[in-house]
Design an enzyme around this catalytic site. Structure first.
Site, PDB file in Angstrom:
ATOM      1  N   ASP A   1     106.401  13.512  67.510  1.00 23.76           N
ATOM      2  CA  ASP A   1     105.997  14.906  67.282  1.00 23.76           C
ATOM      3  C   ASP A   1     106.486  15.742  68.458  1.00 23.76           C
ATOM      4  O   ASP A   1     106.885  15.192  69.499  1.00 23.76           O
ATOM      5  CB  ASP A   1     104.460  15.009  67.166  1.00 23.76           C
ATOM      6  CG  ASP A   1     103.994  16.444  66.934  1.00 23.76           C
ATOM      7  OD1 ASP A   1     104.597  17.148  66.102  1.00 23.76           O
ATOM      8  OD2 ASP A   1     103.033  16.882  67.593  1.00 23.76           O
ATOM      9  N   SER A   2     106.407  17.061  68.308  1.00 17.89           N
ATOM     10  CA  SER A   2     106.741  17.944  69.425  1.00 17.89           C
ATOM     11  C   SER A   2     105.751  17.778  70.579  1.00 17.89           C
ATOM     12  O   SER A   2     106.030  18.243  71.678  1.00 17.89           O
ATOM     13  CB  SER A   2     106.713  19.400  68.953  1.00 17.89           C
ATOM     14  OG  SER A   2     105.405  19.727  68.513  1.00 17.89           O
TER      15      SER A   2
ATOM     16  N   TYR B   1     107.977  23.333  68.805  1.00 21.24           N
ATOM     17  CA  TYR B   1     109.169  23.276  67.953  1.00 21.24           C
ATOM     18  C   TYR B   1     109.191  24.480  66.989  1.00 21.24           C
ATOM     19  O   TYR B   1     110.250  24.876  66.522  1.00 21.24           O
ATOM     20  CB  TYR B   1     109.174  22.005  67.109  1.00 21.24           C
ATOM     21  CG  TYR B   1     109.660  20.742  67.800  1.00 21.24           C
ATOM     22  CD1 TYR B   1     110.002  20.718  69.155  1.00 21.24           C
ATOM     23  CD2 TYR B   1     109.786  19.557  67.058  1.00 21.24           C
ATOM     24  CE1 TYR B   1     110.449  19.539  69.749  1.00 21.24           C
ATOM     25  CE2 TYR B   1     110.238  18.386  67.657  1.00 21.24           C
ATOM     26  CZ  TYR B   1     110.561  18.380  68.994  1.00 21.24           C
ATOM     27  OH  TYR B   1     111.002  17.216  69.574  1.00 21.24           O
ATOM     28  N   GLY B   2     108.002  24.980  66.681  1.00 22.19           N
ATOM     29  CA  GLY B   2     107.877  26.021  65.650  1.00 22.19           C
ATOM     30  C   GLY B   2     108.672  27.280  65.948  1.00 22.19           C
ATOM     31  O   GLY B   2     108.951  28.075  65.055  1.00 22.19           O
TER      32      GLY B   2
ATOM     33  N   CYS C   1     105.228  15.545  62.159  1.00 17.44           N
ATOM     34  CA  CYS C   1     105.391  16.953  62.498  1.00 17.44           C
ATOM     35  C   CYS C   1     105.995  17.659  61.287  1.00 17.44           C
ATOM     36  O   CYS C   1     107.074  17.269  60.824  1.00 17.44           O
ATOM     37  CB  CYS C   1     106.335  17.058  63.697  1.00 17.44           C
ATOM     38  SG  CYS C   1     106.763  18.739  64.166  1.00 17.44           S
ATOM     39  N   ASN C   2     105.293  18.654  60.778  1.00 14.92           N
ATOM     40  CA  ASN C   2     105.798  19.387  59.611  1.00 14.92           C
ATOM     41  C   ASN C   2     107.080  20.135  59.950  1.00 14.92           C
ATOM     42  O   ASN C   2     108.015  20.194  59.145  1.00 14.92           O
ATOM     43  CB  ASN C   2     104.743  20.395  59.136  1.00 14.92           C
ATOM     44  CG  ASN C   2     103.491  19.728  58.625  1.00 14.92           C
ATOM     45  OD1 ASN C   2     103.319  19.553  57.434  1.00 14.92           O
ATOM     46  ND2 ASN C   2     102.591  19.333  59.520  1.00 14.92           N
ATOM     47  N   THR C   3     107.133  20.707  61.143  1.00 13.38           N
ATOM     48  CA  THR C   3     108.286  21.520  61.542  1.00 13.38           C
ATOM     49  C   THR C   3     109.527  20.635  61.675  1.00 13.38           C
ATOM     50  O   THR C   3     110.608  20.987  61.196  1.00 13.38           O
ATOM     51  CB  THR C   3     107.980  22.214  62.892  1.00 13.38           C
ATOM     52  OG1 THR C   3     106.670  22.785  62.838  1.00 13.38           O
ATOM     53  CG2 THR C   3     108.990  23.294  63.196  1.00 13.38           C
TER      54      THR C   3
ATOM     55  N   GLU D   1      97.859  21.684  72.933  1.00 14.62           N
ATOM     56  CA  GLU D   1      98.588  20.966  73.994  1.00 14.62           C
ATOM     57  C   GLU D   1      97.804  20.981  75.308  1.00 14.62           C
ATOM     58  O   GLU D   1      97.805  20.009  76.055  1.00 14.62           O
ATOM     59  CB  GLU D   1      99.968  21.599  74.227  1.00 14.62           C
ATOM     60  CG  GLU D   1     100.982  21.289  73.154  1.00 14.62           C
ATOM     61  CD  GLU D   1     101.400  19.828  73.098  1.00 14.62           C
ATOM     62  OE1 GLU D   1     101.802  19.275  74.135  1.00 14.62           O
ATOM     63  OE2 GLU D   1     101.307  19.238  72.011  1.00 14.62           O
TER      64      GLU D   1
ATOM     65  N   CYS E   1     100.196  21.912  60.029  1.00 11.22           N
ATOM     66  CA  CYS E   1     100.769  21.526  61.329  1.00 11.22           C
ATOM     67  C   CYS E   1      99.869  20.435  61.881  1.00 11.22           C
ATOM     68  O   CYS E   1      98.636  20.550  61.816  1.00 11.22           O
ATOM     69  CB  CYS E   1     100.787  22.732  62.262  1.00 11.22           C
ATOM     70  SG  CYS E   1     101.120  22.316  63.998  1.00 11.22           S
TER      71      CYS E   1
ATOM     72  N   HIS F   1      99.065  19.571  64.759  1.00 12.58           N
ATOM     73  CA  HIS F   1      98.179  19.910  65.883  1.00 12.58           C
ATOM     74  C   HIS F   1      96.803  20.394  65.394  1.00 12.58           C
ATOM     75  O   HIS F   1      95.802  20.233  66.089  1.00 12.58           O
ATOM     76  CB  HIS F   1      98.804  21.012  66.750  1.00 12.58           C
ATOM     77  CG  HIS F   1      99.867  20.538  67.693  1.00 12.58           C
ATOM     78  ND1 HIS F   1     101.107  20.124  67.276  1.00 12.58           N
ATOM     79  CD2 HIS F   1      99.870  20.400  69.054  1.00 12.58           C
ATOM     80  CE1 HIS F   1     101.841  19.770  68.332  1.00 12.58           C
ATOM     81  NE2 HIS F   1     101.104  19.923  69.416  1.00 12.58           N
TER      82      HIS F   1
HETATM   83  N1  DGL Z   1     102.931  19.563  65.192  1.00  6.91           N
HETATM   84  C1  DGL Z   1     103.992  20.268  64.639  1.00  6.91           C
HETATM   85  C2  DGL Z   1     103.916  20.502  63.158  1.00  6.91           C
HETATM   86  O1  DGL Z   1     103.318  19.712  62.456  1.00  6.91           O
HETATM   87  C3  DGL Z   1     104.787  21.274  65.389  1.00  6.91           C
HETATM   88  C4  DGL Z   1     104.152  22.196  66.310  1.00  6.91           C
HETATM   89  C5  DGL Z   1     105.168  22.918  67.159  1.00  6.91           C
HETATM   90  O2  DGL Z   1     105.716  22.272  68.046  1.00  6.91           O
HETATM   91  O3  DGL Z   1     105.402  24.106  66.912  1.00  6.91           O
HETATM   92  O4  DGL Z   1     104.485  21.426  62.643  1.00  6.91           O
END
Ligand code: DGL
Length: 274
Positions: free
Chosen positions: A11-12, A43-44, A74-76, A152, A184, A186
């Site tokens: 994940d990010s 990552y978003g 991670c969805n992104t 985070e 997401c 997180h």
């Molecule tokens: N946890 C991540 C997700 O599921 C990405 C969060 C990020 O880094 O912006 O999208």
């Protein structure tokens, strides 16, 4: 047949740990190698090319640990990189996307809110998901800048985090959503505050348990399950601050998931994917 090789999870940052705990709950014998790219979070806000470059470097590193499957928790990163990864890897690559299909099945009034990063919500993969499962639904999309950073920092309960979350929930409630999708990884760490802020009748859905079941199915189908019955080894790497990750893991994960946290950087993984 038993396969003792580890499963990679990436994940990010800390978000994918919400998926890792579901994987461990369902598959307690699987050794897990988790990489948090906390030095490059979020990552978003990054381009798809940048995300693919980071995910490629993490994957090369995990290949060095001889993984038998990869969970992109991670969805992104799934939206940006999973089809590309699948073209290059011969083992199961499990991605994740906001739970629009399950939400459509449980929503009573057909109004559903999606909390996710801007990257996920603007991706062509998400547009395709809505085309496929969002017909007849009123889907309200809500990008949530700042929430990933709060998680985070391990800042899960402060007034600031509560107010930020509330500002993202208000438009969903205002438009009558009866179901909220956590798009997401997180955000499940904010579930306790989310539950306090939302009326009890509103359903909250995240994809972690479904991802764990999908991993189980794929390992089973490919004869890759670890049947040894021994306790799993869980290792963590981060491109960010290892002390911050140690604190997060010890505050938010159960005892069997406590493990060593080591530093990782992209320079440790040169070259192309196989
Ligand atoms: N946890 C991540 C997700 O599921 C990405 C969060 C990020 O880094 O912006 O999208």
């Amino acid at each position: 047949m038993t396969d003792p090789r580890p499963v990679g999870v990436l994940d990010s940052g800390m978000g994918g740990l919400s998926v890792l705990r579901e994987v461990h709950a369902l598959l307690p014998a699987e050794h897990l190698h988790y990489v948090a790219d906390s030095g490059f979070v979020p990552y978003g806000e990054r381009s798809e090319d940048e995300i693919r470059e980071r995910v490629g470097a993490i994957t090369r590193f995990l290949l060095g640990a001889n993984i038998k499957a990869l969970v992109v928790a991670c969805n992104t990163a799934t939206a940006a990189a999973v089809p590309w990864l699948r073209e290059q890897l011969a083992f199961p690559v499990i991605g994740m996307e906001p739970a629009v299909k399950p939400a459509a099945a449980v929503s009573s009034n057909g109004t559903v809110g999606v909390l996710a990063t801007s990257g996920t919500l603007s991706s062509s993969r998400f547009a395709a998901l809505l085309d496929r499962y969002g017909q007849g639904l009123h889907v309200i999309t809500q990008p949530c800048p700042g929430l990933v950073d709060a998680v985070e920092r391990g800042d899960l309960h402060s007034t600031g985090t509560r107010e930020l979350l509330n500002s993202y929930l208000e438009p969903l409630l205002h438009q009558g959503a009866d179901t909220v999708i956590l798009g997401c990884t997180h955000y499940p760490f904010l579930r306790p505050v989310l539950r306090e802020l939302l009326p009890p009748s509103i359903r909250v859905i995240d994809t972690g348990p479904a991802v764990a079941r999908q991993l189980q199915r794929r390992l089973q189908e490919d004869g890759l399950l670890n049947m040894s019955g021994q306790a799993a080894r869980i290792c963590y790497w981060t491109s960010g601050d290892p002390d911050a990750m140690r604190r997060f893991v010890s505050a938010n994960l159960d005892a069997p998931l406590q493990g060593e946290v080591l530093c990782w950087n992209a320079g440790q993984a040169q070259g192309a994917l196989p």
